[in-house]
Design an enzyme around this catalytic site. Structure first.
Site, PDB file in Angstrom:
ATOM      1  N   LYS A   1      10.110  -9.772   5.798  1.00  0.00           N
ATOM      2  CA  LYS A   1       8.816 -10.148   6.375  1.00  0.00           C
ATOM      3  C   LYS A   1       8.745 -11.643   6.681  1.00  0.00           C
ATOM      4  O   LYS A   1       8.134 -12.061   7.656  1.00  0.00           O
ATOM      5  CB  LYS A   1       7.677  -9.738   5.427  1.00  0.00           C
ATOM      6  CG  LYS A   1       7.422  -8.238   5.397  1.00  0.00           C
ATOM      7  CD  LYS A   1       7.179  -7.688   6.798  1.00  0.00           C
ATOM      8  CE  LYS A   1       6.400  -6.395   6.844  1.00  0.00           C
ATOM      9  NZ  LYS A   1       6.323  -5.828   8.199  1.00  0.00           N
TER      10      LYS A   1
ATOM     11  N   SER B   1       3.765 -10.038   5.866  1.00  0.00           N
ATOM     12  CA  SER B   1       3.041  -9.505   4.709  1.00  0.00           C
ATOM     13  C   SER B   1       2.795 -10.633   3.726  1.00  0.00           C
ATOM     14  O   SER B   1       3.593 -11.587   3.648  1.00  0.00           O
ATOM     15  CB  SER B   1       3.893  -8.429   4.051  1.00  0.00           C
ATOM     16  OG  SER B   1       3.396  -8.144   2.764  1.00  0.00           O
TER      17      SER B   1
ATOM     18  N   ASN C   1       5.264  -3.203  14.558  1.00  0.00           N
ATOM     19  CA  ASN C   1       4.464  -2.754  13.416  1.00  0.00           C
ATOM     20  C   ASN C   1       5.207  -1.766  12.516  1.00  0.00           C
ATOM     21  O   ASN C   1       4.867  -1.635  11.349  1.00  0.00           O
ATOM     22  CB  ASN C   1       3.175  -2.115  13.979  1.00  0.00           C
ATOM     23  CG  ASN C   1       2.440  -1.305  12.958  1.00  0.00           C
ATOM     24  OD1 ASN C   1       1.724  -1.852  12.114  1.00  0.00           O
ATOM     25  ND2 ASN C   1       2.607   0.017  13.000  1.00  0.00           N
TER      26      ASN C   1
ATOM     27  N   VAL D   1      13.430   1.980  15.641  1.00  0.00           N
ATOM     28  CA  VAL D   1      13.371   0.585  16.115  1.00  0.00           C
ATOM     29  C   VAL D   1      14.594  -0.220  15.672  1.00  0.00           C
ATOM     30  O   VAL D   1      14.898  -1.252  16.272  1.00  0.00           O
ATOM     31  CB  VAL D   1      12.096  -0.146  15.613  1.00  0.00           C
ATOM     32  CG1 VAL D   1      10.840   0.456  16.198  1.00  0.00           C
ATOM     33  CG2 VAL D   1      12.026  -0.195  14.078  1.00  0.00           C
TER      34      VAL D   1
ATOM     35  N   ASP E   1       7.170   6.199  17.267  1.00  0.00           N
ATOM     36  CA  ASP E   1       7.230   6.501  15.823  1.00  0.00           C
ATOM     37  C   ASP E   1       8.310   7.532  15.597  1.00  0.00           C
ATOM     38  O   ASP E   1       8.354   8.553  16.270  1.00  0.00           O
ATOM     39  CB  ASP E   1       5.891   7.030  15.304  1.00  0.00           C
ATOM     40  CG  ASP E   1       5.721   6.739  13.813  1.00  0.00           C
ATOM     41  OD1 ASP E   1       4.768   6.032  13.450  1.00  0.00           O
ATOM     42  OD2 ASP E   1       6.569   7.200  13.017  1.00  0.00           O
TER      43      ASP E   1
ATOM     44  N   TYR F   1      11.724  -6.544   1.032  1.00  0.00           N
ATOM     45  CA  TYR F   1      10.589  -6.541   1.977  1.00  0.00           C
ATOM     46  C   TYR F   1      10.094  -7.977   2.235  1.00  0.00           C
ATOM     47  O   TYR F   1       9.838  -8.361   3.377  1.00  0.00           O
ATOM     48  CB  TYR F   1       9.504  -5.681   1.350  1.00  0.00           C
ATOM     49  CG  TYR F   1       8.250  -5.464   2.138  1.00  0.00           C
ATOM     50  CD1 TYR F   1       8.245  -4.689   3.290  1.00  0.00           C
ATOM     51  CD2 TYR F   1       7.043  -6.002   1.690  1.00  0.00           C
ATOM     52  CE1 TYR F   1       7.072  -4.456   3.980  1.00  0.00           C
ATOM     53  CE2 TYR F   1       5.864  -5.768   2.375  1.00  0.00           C
ATOM     54  CZ  TYR F   1       5.879  -5.002   3.523  1.00  0.00           C
ATOM     55  OH  TYR F   1       4.716  -4.771   4.201  1.00  0.00           O
TER      56      TYR F   1
ATOM     57  N   ARG G   1      -0.332   4.717   3.663  1.00  0.00           N
ATOM     58  CA  ARG G   1       0.579   5.334   2.677  1.00  0.00           C
ATOM     59  C   ARG G   1       1.494   4.296   2.031  1.00  0.00           C
ATOM     60  O   ARG G   1       2.035   4.529   0.965  1.00  0.00           O
ATOM     61  CB  ARG G   1       1.379   6.452   3.328  1.00  0.00           C
ATOM     62  CG  ARG G   1       2.351   5.946   4.380  1.00  0.00           C
ATOM     63  CD  ARG G   1       3.123   7.080   4.995  1.00  0.00           C
ATOM     64  NE  ARG G   1       4.127   6.551   5.894  1.00  0.00           N
ATOM     65  CZ  ARG G   1       5.073   7.274   6.451  1.00  0.00           C
ATOM     66  NH1 ARG G   1       5.136   8.558   6.197  1.00  0.00           N
ATOM     67  NH2 ARG G   1       5.956   6.728   7.259  1.00  0.00           N
TER      68      ARG G   1
ATOM     69  N   ALA H   1      -4.431  -3.469   4.082  1.00  0.00           N
ATOM     70  CA  ALA H   1      -5.151  -2.280   4.524  1.00  0.00           C
ATOM     71  C   ALA H   1      -4.643  -1.028   3.820  1.00  0.00           C
ATOM     72  O   ALA H   1      -3.477  -0.962   3.411  1.00  0.00           O
ATOM     73  CB  ALA H   1      -4.981  -2.099   6.040  1.00  0.00           C
ATOM     74  N   ALA H   2      -5.514  -0.063   3.726  1.00  0.00           N
ATOM     75  CA  ALA H   2      -5.150   1.216   3.123  1.00  0.00           C
ATOM     76  C   ALA H   2      -4.213   1.979   4.053  1.00  0.00           C
ATOM     77  O   ALA H   2      -4.521   2.177   5.230  1.00  0.00           O
ATOM     78  CB  ALA H   2      -6.407   2.043   2.881  1.00  0.00           C
TER      79      ALA H   2
HETATM   80  P1  NAI Z   1       2.482   3.368   7.611  1.00  0.00           P
HETATM   81  O1  NAI Z   1       3.587   3.905   6.778  1.00  0.00           O
HETATM   82  O2  NAI Z   1       1.197   4.116   7.627  1.00  0.00           O
HETATM   83  O3  NAI Z   1       2.953   3.179   9.125  1.00  0.00           O
HETATM   84  C1  NAI Z   1       4.241   2.733   9.464  1.00  0.00           C
HETATM   85  C2  NAI Z   1       4.777   3.628  10.557  1.00  0.00           C
HETATM   86  O4  NAI Z   1       6.051   3.126  10.974  1.00  0.00           O
HETATM   87  C3  NAI Z   1       5.005   5.083  10.105  1.00  0.00           C
HETATM   88  O5  NAI Z   1       4.298   5.962  10.945  1.00  0.00           O
HETATM   89  C4  NAI Z   1       6.505   5.268  10.207  1.00  0.00           C
HETATM   90  O6  NAI Z   1       6.906   6.578  10.600  1.00  0.00           O
HETATM   91  C5  NAI Z   1       6.880   4.238  11.252  1.00  0.00           C
HETATM   92  N1  NAI Z   1       8.282   3.843  11.144  1.00  0.00           N
HETATM   93  C6  NAI Z   1       8.949   3.523  10.011  1.00  0.00           C
HETATM   94  N2  NAI Z   1      10.216   3.209  10.293  1.00  0.00           N
HETATM   95  C7  NAI Z   1      10.361   3.329  11.633  1.00  0.00           C
HETATM   96  C8  NAI Z   1      11.450   3.130  12.506  1.00  0.00           C
HETATM   97  N3  NAI Z   1      12.665   2.759  12.056  1.00  0.00           N
HETATM   98  N4  NAI Z   1      11.256   3.313  13.832  1.00  0.00           N
HETATM   99  C9  NAI Z   1      10.052   3.720  14.305  1.00  0.00           C
HETATM  100  N5  NAI Z   1       8.986   3.922  13.500  1.00  0.00           N
HETATM  101  C10 NAI Z   1       9.141   3.740  12.185  1.00  0.00           C
HETATM  102  O7  NAI Z   1       2.229   1.869   7.092  1.00  0.00           O
HETATM  103  P2  NAI Z   1       1.193   0.720   7.544  1.00  0.00           P
HETATM  104  O8  NAI Z   1       0.556   0.219   6.312  1.00  0.00           O
HETATM  105  O9  NAI Z   1       0.349   1.140   8.666  1.00  0.00           O
HETATM  106  O10 NAI Z   1       2.230  -0.423   7.994  1.00  0.00           O
HETATM  107  C11 NAI Z   1       2.276  -0.996   9.271  1.00  0.00           C
HETATM  108  C12 NAI Z   1       2.932  -2.357   9.166  1.00  0.00           C
HETATM  109  O11 NAI Z   1       2.093  -3.252   8.439  1.00  0.00           O
HETATM  110  C13 NAI Z   1       4.281  -2.345   8.432  1.00  0.00           C
HETATM  111  O12 NAI Z   1       5.155  -3.248   9.082  1.00  0.00           O
HETATM  112  C14 NAI Z   1       3.926  -2.865   7.065  1.00  0.00           C
HETATM  113  O13 NAI Z   1       5.027  -3.450   6.407  1.00  0.00           O
HETATM  114  C15 NAI Z   1       2.844  -3.878   7.425  1.00  0.00           C
HETATM  115  N6  NAI Z   1       1.988  -4.245   6.326  1.00  0.00           N
HETATM  116  C16 NAI Z   1       1.044  -3.372   5.868  1.00  0.00           C
HETATM  117  C17 NAI Z   1       0.221  -3.765   4.835  1.00  0.00           C
HETATM  118  C18 NAI Z   1      -0.887  -2.908   4.368  1.00  0.00           C
HETATM  119  O14 NAI Z   1      -1.691  -3.397   3.542  1.00  0.00           O
HETATM  120  N7  NAI Z   1      -0.992  -1.667   4.825  1.00  0.00           N
HETATM  121  C19 NAI Z   1       0.386  -5.054   4.151  1.00  0.00           C
HETATM  122  C20 NAI Z   1       1.340  -5.919   4.776  1.00  0.00           C
HETATM  123  C21 NAI Z   1       2.120  -5.503   5.811  1.00  0.00           C
END
Ligand code: NAI
Length: 303
Positions: A170, A153, A101, A75, A39, A166, A201, A198-199
């Site tokens: 995706k 997504s 992710n 990444v 991360d 996005y 930020r 999912a919940a």
């Molecule tokens: P989040 O913002 O809580 O977690 C994403 C993490 O990725 C963060 O900790 C961030 O620092 C890290 N990150 C971002 N860019 C990065 C990079 N270039 N290199 C390394 N790390 C990096 O968000 P969440 O919701 O946990 O998202 C996880 C995945 O799920 C994402 O790909 C998001 O698009 C996908 N997603 C989430 C949904 C949801 O309902 N939460 C819905 C659909 C997809």
């Protein structure tokens, strides 16, 4: 219920410092997996960075008796992807599992979607999956074992206002999976994709607060952990998941209709007249590769 264990396995989870990725890293580690917690610790839009996000998750895993190593690379760069894989090899000797992710958001309606917003989102989601998965896949092939997860997504699969960048990124991941599932099959490298709800930020301002409370990231974790395991033998699938709902979703081909005989000119008016048959999905089927589409053209092709 047979227990799913990961003893001797090594996983990379990108973006594992928060949200969904953190829950995957914690559960895999609890089940005996050695985990690289990647991360870069930036903001929701990808700006900034801090080691503390990855470090906190590594500390939590170690405090619970598990094994983990932090990585703070971006990444979306070739060097970053290689270094993430190197972190796994240097600390644990190999890579068995990659969970792509990491993600960011830069939402705007299409006309306001400036180049920088487009490029940043494409870079993290799509290029990021390429940069990390490619060096890992090389090792998986050698070891004749691999489990790769991409994170798509609903925005990409079905559309969502204000997320053209996005959505495109995706859906690009689904295309990447569709080909990698074919190339990886003979090396026991299985590739699947999830569309979580999912919940986190990323979703705190798009979901009604009463839903947000209930949509715990931990409801997505068991699907990702199962798909990462030796027990999973399926590849090339896309899954919806949220609050305990798990379902497979797929790109389907309608039966369609053949106009003409493969030789005569076809007019736009004939498309119009056949529109009902062309758009009918009542006999739709899935395909495994682009070659399967030839079956539909065979009646004329084979003439
Ligand atoms: P989040 O913002 O809580 O977690 C994403 C993490 O990725 C963060 O900790 C961030 O620092 C890290 N990150 C971002 N860019 C990065 C990079 N270039 N290199 C390394 N790390 C990096 O968000 P969440 O919701 O946990 O998202 C996880 C995945 O799920 C994402 O790909 C998001 O698009 C996908 N997603 C989430 C949904 C949801 O309902 N939460 C819905 C659909 C997809």
């Amino acid at each position: 219920m047979a227990e799913i264990k990961f003893d001797g396995r090594v996983a990379i989870v990108t973006g594992a410092g928060a949200g969904l990725g953190k829950t995957y890293a914690l559960d895999l580690a609890k089940r005996g997996c050695k985990v690289v917690v990647n991360d870069l610790g930036g903001a929701r839009d990808g700006t900034g960075g801090s080691k503390s996000a990855a470090d906190a998750v590594v500390d939590e895993i170690k405090a619970a008796g598990g094994e983990a190593a932090p990585n703070y690379d971006n990444v979306a760069t070739i060097d970053g992807g290689e270094n993430i894989v190197k972190t796994a090899v240097d600390n644990f000797g190999k890579v068995d599992i990659v969970i792509n992710n990491a993600g960011i958001l830069r939402d705007k309606s299409f006309l306001k979607m400036e180049e920088g917003m487009w490029d940043a989102v494409m870079a993290v989601h799509l290029r990021g999956a390429y940069c990390v998965t490619r060096p890992a896949y090389a090792l998986m092939r050698e070891n004749n074992f691999g489990r790769i997860i991409f994170t798509t997504s609903g925005a990409g699969l079905y559309g969502n206002f204000g997320q053209s960048n996005y959505s495109a990124a995706k859906m690009g991941l689904v295309g990447l999976m569709n080909t990698l599932k074919l190339e990886g099959a003979k090396y026991n490298v299985l590739v699947n994709t999830i569309a979580p709800v999912a919940a986190s930020r990323l979703t705190e301002d798009v979901m009604p607060p009463e839903f947000f409370e209930k949509l715990k990231p931990e409801f997505i974790t068991p699907l990702v952990v199962y798909l990462s395991s030796e027990e999973n033998k399926d590849s090339g699938y896309v899954f919806n998941a949220g609050i305990g709902w798990y379902s497979r979703t797929a790109i389907m081909i309608g039966e369609g209709t053949i106009i003409g005989d493969g030789k005569k000119e076809i007019k736009a008016e004939e498309i119009m007249d056949n529109w009902g048959k062309i758009t009918d999905m009542s006999k739709a089927k899935e395909t495994q590769s682009v070659q399967d589409t030839f079956a539909y053209m065979m009646p004329v092709l084979s003439k």
